[in-house]
Scaffold this motif. Structure first.
Motif, short mmCIF file in Angstrom:
data_model
loop_
_atom_site.label_atom_id
_atom_site.label_comp_id
_atom_site.label_asym_id
_atom_site.label_seq_id
_atom_site.Cartn_x
_atom_site.Cartn_y
_atom_site.Cartn_z
N ASP A 165 7.69 -0.36 -8.47
CA ASP A 165 6.97 0.21 -9.84
C ASP A 165 6.07 1.27 -9.33
N GLU A 166 6.63 2.10 -10.19
CA GLU A 166 5.61 3.20 -10.12
C GLU A 166 4.47 3.20 -10.36
N GLN A 167 4.00 2.98 -11.31
CA GLN A 167 2.95 2.86 -12.32
C GLN A 167 1.27 1.76 -11.42
N HIS A 169 2.22 1.81 -8.08
CA HIS A 169 0.94 3.11 -6.94
C HIS A 169 0.70 4.12 -7.34
N ALA A 170 0.57 4.59 -8.92
CA ALA A 170 0.04 5.34 -9.69
C ALA A 170 -1.35 5.00 -9.61
N ALA A 171 -1.14 3.88 -10.23
CA ALA A 171 -2.79 2.94 -10.50
C ALA A 171 -3.62 2.36 -9.41
N GLY A 172 -2.60 3.14 -7.86
CA GLY A 172 -4.03 2.38 -6.56
C GLY A 172 -3.58 1.62 -6.10
#
Length: 224
Positions: A165-167, A169-172
Motif C-alpha cells: 500500500d502506497e499510503q 509507506h507515505a505515512a511512515g
C-alpha cells in the motif's frame, strides 16, 4: 536520536502482546524500558514455533520488544519479588497485562506499589476490567472477541496488501531498526508526536541480556 520521552524509565511486566506492545511505544520514543521476564522468557518469544514456522526470526516479538532491556527475575522467589518491587519503587511508569489477582499475590498491585512510589504511573491492561465475575479471567483478544455473541468477523488486509500500500509507506509505516552493522525493516510504532523525531535503537533483546547491567544500576541507586 534521543526521542520525546528520553529520560523516562518504564518497567514492563508483560506477556504475549498487550503489555509488550504498549511498552513498545515509549521504547521507540526513547524511554529506558526494562522488560521483566521469567527464566523461561516471555511466551511471545515462541510465536513462530507455535505456528510451526520457527525460522529463526520472530516478527511479532521483534516489533513489540525492540529498544528494550531484558531482565530475568523468577517472581516465584521472595528475593526476585523484592528486586521487582525495588525497581518499581524508583521508576516512572509501570506497564503490565498480568491478571490483577496474580499481581496481588506477587505484591505488585497498585496499592502495594504506589505506597512506596506515589508518583508512579501504573498502567494495568486487563481483558475484562478490574471488577465483576470475569475480572481475573485470562484473556487473549481473538478468544475474547469470539466469545461475544455480537462480534462479527470481517475480511482484513493480508500482510502483502499492507506492505504494497502506497499510503502505508507515505505515512511512515515502515521503520529501519538498527541491528549490528545493518538494519531490519519493521512496522513503525502506531503512535507519534507530530514534528518530534524518534527512532528505534536496537532489535528485541535476548532473554536476560541486561539482567546484570540493570541490577548493578539498581544497587547503585539503592546505595546512594
Amino acid at each position: 536520536m534521543a526521542g520525546p520521552v528520553a529520560g523516562i524509565t518504564v518497567v514492563e511486566l508483560g506477556v504475549w502482546v498487550a503489555g509488550p506492545a504498549t511498552a513498545a511505544i515509549p521504547a521507540d520514543w526513547g524511554a529506558d524500558v526494562i522488560k521483566i521476564e521469567p527464566p523461561t522468557g516471555d511466551p511471545g518469544r515462541m510465536f513462530g514455533r507455535m505456528l510451526g514456522c520457527d525460522l529463526g526470526v520472530n516478527p511479532p516479538f521483534e516489533m513489540d520488544n525492540r529498544s528494550k532491556r531484558s531482565v530475568v527475575l523468577d517472581l516465584t522467589t521472595a528475593a526476585d519479588r523484592r528486586t521487582a518491587f525495588e525497581l518499581l519503587s524508583d521508576t516512572d511508569v509501570f506497564v503490565t497485562n498480568v491478571r490483577p489477582g496474580a499481581l496481588q499475590r506477587l505484591g505488585l498491585d497498585f496499592d502495594a506499589v504506589s505506597g512506596h512510589n506515589p508518583r508512579l504511573v501504573y498502567g494495568l491492561i486487563t481483558g475484562y476490567g478490574e471488577t465483576g465475575p470475569d475480572a481475573d479471567r485470562a484473556a487473549y483478544d481473538v478468544a475474547a472477541f469470539a466469545a461475544e455473541p455480537d462480534f462479527f468477523w470481517s475480511p482484513v488486509n493480508t500482510l502483502g496488501d499492507v506492505v504494497a500500500d502506497e499510503q502505508f509507506h507515505a505515512a511512515g509505516g515502515i521503520v529501519e531498526v538498527p541491528h549490528g552493522e545493518s538494519s531490519v525493516p519493521m512496522v513503525a510504532t502506531p503512535a507519534d508526536f507530530h514534528g518530534t523525531p524518534w527512532a528505534p535503537r536496537w532489535t528485541a533483546p535476548a532473554l536476560g541480556q541486561h539482567t546484570e547491567e540493570v541490577l548493578v544500576e539498581l544497587a547503585a541507586r539503592c546505595g546512594s
